[in-house]
Design an enzyme around this catalytic site. Sequence first.
Site, PDB file in Angstrom:
ATOM      1  N   LYS A   1      -4.802   6.186   8.269  1.00 56.86           N
ATOM      2  CA  LYS A   1      -5.927   6.569   7.025  1.00 56.86           C
ATOM      3  C   LYS A   1      -6.570   7.622   7.670  1.00 56.86           C
ATOM      4  O   LYS A   1      -7.324   7.642   8.763  1.00 56.86           O
ATOM      5  CB  LYS A   1      -6.663   5.170   6.962  1.00 56.86           C
ATOM      6  CG  LYS A   1      -7.222   5.192   5.540  1.00 56.86           C
ATOM      7  CD  LYS A   1      -8.035   3.710   5.282  1.00 56.86           C
ATOM      8  CE  LYS A   1      -8.587   3.906   4.013  1.00 56.86           C
ATOM      9  NZ  LYS A   1      -9.332   2.514   3.767  1.00 56.86           N
TER      10      LYS A   1
ATOM     11  N   ARG B   1       0.843  -1.219  -0.141  1.00 59.83           N
ATOM     12  CA  ARG B   1       0.016  -0.043  -0.102  1.00 59.83           C
ATOM     13  C   ARG B   1       0.849   1.193  -0.083  1.00 59.83           C
ATOM     14  O   ARG B   1       1.343   1.733   1.108  1.00 59.83           O
ATOM     15  CB  ARG B   1      -0.933  -0.178   1.316  1.00 59.83           C
ATOM     16  CG  ARG B   1      -1.921   1.007   1.195  1.00 59.83           C
ATOM     17  CD  ARG B   1      -2.946   0.802   2.529  1.00 59.83           C
ATOM     18  NE  ARG B   1      -3.941   1.950   2.585  1.00 59.83           N
ATOM     19  CZ  ARG B   1      -3.407   3.058   3.450  1.00 59.83           C
ATOM     20  NH1 ARG B   1      -2.454   3.209   3.968  1.00 59.83           N
ATOM     21  NH2 ARG B   1      -4.413   3.916   3.307  1.00 59.83           N
TER      22      ARG B   1
ATOM     23  N   SER C   1     -12.528  -3.712   0.706  1.00 58.71           N
ATOM     24  CA  SER C   1     -12.964  -2.928   1.871  1.00 58.71           C
ATOM     25  C   SER C   1     -14.333  -2.846   2.276  1.00 58.71           C
ATOM     26  O   SER C   1     -14.907  -2.322   1.598  1.00 58.71           O
ATOM     27  CB  SER C   1     -12.142  -1.705   2.109  1.00 58.71           C
ATOM     28  OG  SER C   1     -10.875  -1.939   2.084  1.00 58.71           O
TER      29      SER C   1
END
Length: 559
Positions: free
Chosen positions: A478, A380, A449
């Site tokens: 996040k 990521r 997700s």
Amino acid sequence: MEMSAVLYQELNFVCINPRQQQGPGQMQALVLGFQPSRVLNLKAMHDTNVSAVISESSKQRVPHVLSVAGSDSGAGAGIQADLKTCAARGVYCSTVVTAVTAQNTVGVQGVNIVPERFVSEQLKSVLSDMHVTVVKTGMLPTVGIVEVLYDSLKQFPVQALVVDPVMVSTSGDVLAGPSILDIFREQLLPMADIVTPNLKEASALLGGIKLQTVSDMRSAAKSIHEMGPRNVLVKGGDLPAASDAVDIFFDGLEFFELRSLRIQTQNSHGTGCTLASCIAAELAKGSQMLPAVRAAKHYVETALDYSKDIHIGNGLQGPFDHLCKLKTNVQNSSRLQRFDPDDLLLYAVTDSKMNSKWGRSITDAVKAAIEGGATIVQLREKDTETSNFLEEARKCLEVCRSHGVPMLINDRVDIALACDADGVHVGQSDMPAHVARSLLGPKKIIGVSCKTREHAHQAWVDGADYIGSGGVYSTNTKANNSTIGLDGLKTVCLASKLPVVAIGGIGLSNAGSVAEIGLENLKGVAVVSALFDRECIRSEARKLHTLVSQTMKTSAVTC
Ligand SMILES: Nc1ncnc2c1ncn2[C@@H]1O[C@H](COP(=O)(O)OP(=O)(O)O)[C@@H](O)[C@H]1O
Ligand SMILES: Cc1ncc(COP(=O)(O)O)c(N)n1
Ligand SMILES: [Mg+2]
């Protein structure tokens, strides 16, 4: 002490001879996860001199496996297989020959046992001089040879002992008779970090009981563990009518069913020797036990698949090609395994900011996570430029493939396609999963997700393989991410048949609470900071792996 342990581990195990570095040797043994009692002769570490450890790093000692085994003239098994395996895995291999066999693809035509005093002389030559990291044993044909090995290991301790209790060749010829069983049980197994019997050998160690099912293999692994080895791998290559190649790993607490495709080939001579020497090679490089076993199983599967059609000899048991990776770009070929939901157990998600903070490349971070026990990896990389990302993704994929760990890319389907990653993970505002599926094809892994029942339902309709559900707890990796808590996680799990991995603010302090919700399709936890924002990724991964797998096992029983 804690500080030194961390520092020592990050040095990547340069100091590998505990005899010469008793303090750090002890420390390293602990970091590697081997019990000090197994690392014979080590003194307790009182005052680790960190600067001495650092200067040791400049010597660049190579990981070194000593194979104590028989020679196979056909070179498919024995010493020859061990040498080729270690070469393929980038590890130095020395050899002590216990017997010379006249052997080919038909069977074993003759065995000439090396006198025990000369086995002892070989052991002394190598162990007294050459900084062996791990000893791997194969054919040990007499009680006397086991005795000299036992004495040598007491005199020259090493970091780990891998025992492949070779008794009968695939062709059915006896390589070590039942007379060695007692000394195996009494001396060698209690000293072993892992023992790797096949079905016949496990049965012989247990007095001849029949082993025909995976459940029999579990009971056998447990009973053999009681003989003293730290870990047991009962190999199921010869399991009747099994469509997968299933092995059972038991570490005294948990069982792991390790599955791979069963390759249709006659070229399976030497699989056991290869598996054990690959485990030894991975341990010598610093891997934990379970990741080493997984990597070895994946290596055997890949080499068998590559060699399934080669033709050497006229018999039924052909050798396979251990060095296949040198000839083609096999390591970049697609993963052989299907998606296994159990791979979600410890899901490592990288973060470029954290890696730059700690001065690590993505590849080094991923390698440490896998060696500590991460079972799946997601890259990521929100701040990395596309060309750099692709380059790093290719390097990471090589590491993941060589350990049999799937590697996914977050969001960037283009990067996943370009490097042939194992799949992607997409969020609700990324490319829809069904579009990703049509671009990637049916074999790739797709995760989505999901925060709600509706998301979970859509993921199923879109053909996702798993759900990532969260943030379970709040997280700073996040921005503006709402948390759903354990209740939200349960709602998503109950709304779907898909396997679920929990994500968001999960670390050592709360992974246990997540794992113990005990819903059948909750398969693991995904972590970012708890691994990559830590000084020692490998040891954090190890702790998390132990915590999550043990908690899940207990909750599964009580639910
Ligand atoms: N046809 C096959 N395809 C894939 N893996 C295999 C195959 N045969 C054996 N294996 C794997 O090779 C390893 C060695 O197993 P096994 O053949 O049972 O040991 P041994 O060679 O000691 O008899 C195990 O991990 C087993 O699952
Ligand atoms: C010298 C020697 N050592 C071990 C084996 C076992 O290998 P396999 O079980 O694949 O026949 C063998 N055949 N020869
Ligand atoms: Mg075999």
